[in-house]
Design a protein around this motif. Structure first.
Motif, PDB file in Angstrom:
ATOM      1  N   ASP A 227      -1.116   3.867   9.959  1.00 46.32           N
ATOM      2  CA  ASP A 227      -1.787   4.621   8.899  1.00 46.32           C
ATOM      3  C   ASP A 227      -1.697   6.108   9.239  1.00 46.32           C
ATOM      4  OD1 ASP A 227      -2.453   2.082   8.168  1.00 46.32           O
ATOM      5  OD2 ASP A 227      -4.617   2.325   8.365  1.00 46.32           O
TER       6      ASP A 227
ATOM      7  N   LYS B  62      -5.467   9.485   3.090  1.00 49.47           N
ATOM      8  CA  LYS B  62      -4.963   8.388   3.925  1.00 49.47           C
ATOM      9  C   LYS B  62      -3.875   7.593   3.210  1.00 49.47           C
ATOM     10  CE  LYS B  62      -6.550   4.788   7.048  1.00 49.47           C
ATOM     11  NZ  LYS B  62      -7.708   4.089   7.587  1.00 49.47           N
ATOM     12  N   LEU B  63      -2.791   7.310   3.943  1.00 42.73           N
ATOM     13  CA  LEU B  63      -1.695   6.472   3.454  1.00 42.73           C
ATOM     14  C   LEU B  63      -1.516   5.334   4.458  1.00 42.73           C
ATOM     15  CD1 LEU B  63       0.716   6.171   1.386  1.00 42.73           C
ATOM     16  CD2 LEU B  63       2.112   7.355   3.095  1.00 42.73           C
TER      17      LEU B  63
ATOM     18  N   TYR C 234       7.648   3.354   1.737  1.00 40.31           N
ATOM     19  CA  TYR C 234       7.384   3.726   0.340  1.00 40.31           C
ATOM     20  C   TYR C 234       8.611   4.402  -0.264  1.00 40.31           C
ATOM     21  CZ  TYR C 234       2.579   3.029   1.835  1.00 40.31           C
ATOM     22  OH  TYR C 234       1.423   2.471   2.339  1.00 40.31           O
TER      23      TYR C 234
ATOM     24  N   PHE D 210       3.965   8.670  -3.186  1.00 37.76           N
ATOM     25  CA  PHE D 210       4.400   7.558  -2.335  1.00 37.76           C
ATOM     26  C   PHE D 210       4.185   6.283  -3.160  1.00 37.76           C
ATOM     27  CE2 PHE D 210       3.162  11.047   0.311  1.00 37.76           C
ATOM     28  CZ  PHE D 210       4.135  11.080   1.302  1.00 37.76           C
TER      29      PHE D 210
ATOM     30  N   ALA E 245       0.982   4.400  -4.354  1.00 35.61           N
ATOM     31  CA  ALA E 245       0.032   4.181  -3.261  1.00 35.61           C
ATOM     32  C   ALA E 245      -0.775   5.462  -3.046  1.00 35.61           C
ATOM     33  CB  ALA E 245       0.775   3.807  -1.990  1.00 35.61           C
ATOM     34  N   LEU E 246      -0.130   6.628  -3.252  1.00 37.38           N
ATOM     35  CA  LEU E 246      -0.798   7.912  -3.023  1.00 37.38           C
ATOM     36  C   LEU E 246      -0.053   9.019  -3.767  1.00 37.38           C
ATOM     37  CD1 LEU E 246      -2.961   9.520  -1.371  1.00 37.38           C
ATOM     38  CD2 LEU E 246      -1.222   9.837   0.375  1.00 37.38           C
TER      39      LEU E 246
END
Length: 265
Positions: A64, A71-72, A77, A92, A110-111
């Protein structure tokens, strides 16, 4: 019919980097400027871009991480950007194996983070690099034409190393000078946890004084502002290194000694 291969106009490339204990990798294809107008033309503003050519660019992190403060989770990705004049969106995506951004779906993100581009030296072939590295941070920088886009990355390594160090020191044998010294030296080199690091250095020195732990304690004393003690310890360290039957490179401590002595004059 005999088949044959031709080189791609935008050759494939990759870059890897370890930051802290986290392995990063970016896989992409490198388009050239080739005299074209890039921003707002070849690469339109306000539209998702594969940030390269051919297949979508991918970004991998083995743990992570924090990207621009968010946070990813660990994983691979697809990496897209949405360029704009003054602020870009970096995306991402959980989507895999995409060709370009044609099938990009925002619901698979995701982000998303916002990043500001800066003016930079001309770069004919688009490239990614990892820059401004620290023990727990760095930047993934996209460079192309006369633009750089730095994406800040942070990893959670310090707390993990300190926790592991405490456990290893608690379990260390009474004659083990190396384990507490490794921990003390890590703290000295990264300017953190200095009070506890001094206890670890003392424990190491109590087992056996040598070039390595005398140097670590000298660095810790210098960080704490005790230049006189740092100089004395560094002199002892260099003497111990030169007297050692093993070959010891004493130059790093000699350089620090010269620096501290100059400061004191």
């Amino acid at each position: 019919a005999p088949s044959f291969s031709v080189p791609r106009p935008s050759p494939k490339a990759g870059v890897t980097q370890t930051i802290g204990l986290t392995d990063f990798a970016v896989s992409y294809s490198r388009p050239g400027v080739k005299g074209r107008v890039i921003w707002g033309d070849l690469v339109p503003y306000g539209e998702p871009w594969r940030t390269g050519a051919n297949e979508a660019t991918t970004f991998t992190a083995s743990t992570d991480v924090w990207v621009a403060g968010q946070k990813l989770p660990a994983g691979t990705y697809s990496f897209f950007t949405i360029p704009a004049k003054d602020q870009w969106t970096v995306v991402f995506s959980r989507q895999k194996d995409l060709w370009g951004a044609y099938d990009y779906k925002p619901e698979e993100d995701a982000l998303r983070v916002k990043v500001r581009p800066t003016a930079a030296e001309p770069e004919e072939w688009m490239r990614f690099s990892f820059e401004n590295l620290k023990v727990d941070a760095g930047e993934l920088v996209l460079r192309w034409e006369k633009l750089a886009l730095p994406v800040p990355l942070k990893v959670d390594v310090v707390d993990k190393v300190l926790a592991d160090a405490r456990a290893a020191i608690a379990a260390a044998k009474p004659d083990d000078w190396r384990t507490p010294n490794r921990a003390a030296d890590f703290c000295a080199n990264n300017d953190l946890n200095l009070a506890e690091a001094m206890q670890w250095a003392k424990r190491s020195l109590a087992v056996q004084e040598n070039y390595y732990n005398l140097s670590a304690m000298a660095k810790l004393q210098a960080k704490a502002g005790n230049t006189k003690e740092a100089i004395e310890l560094a002199q002892k360290a260099v003497a111990a290194g030169k007297a050692s039957k093993d070959r010891v490179d004493t130059r790093p401590t000699e350089r620090l000694l010269a620096e501290w002595t100059a400061k004191k004059l």
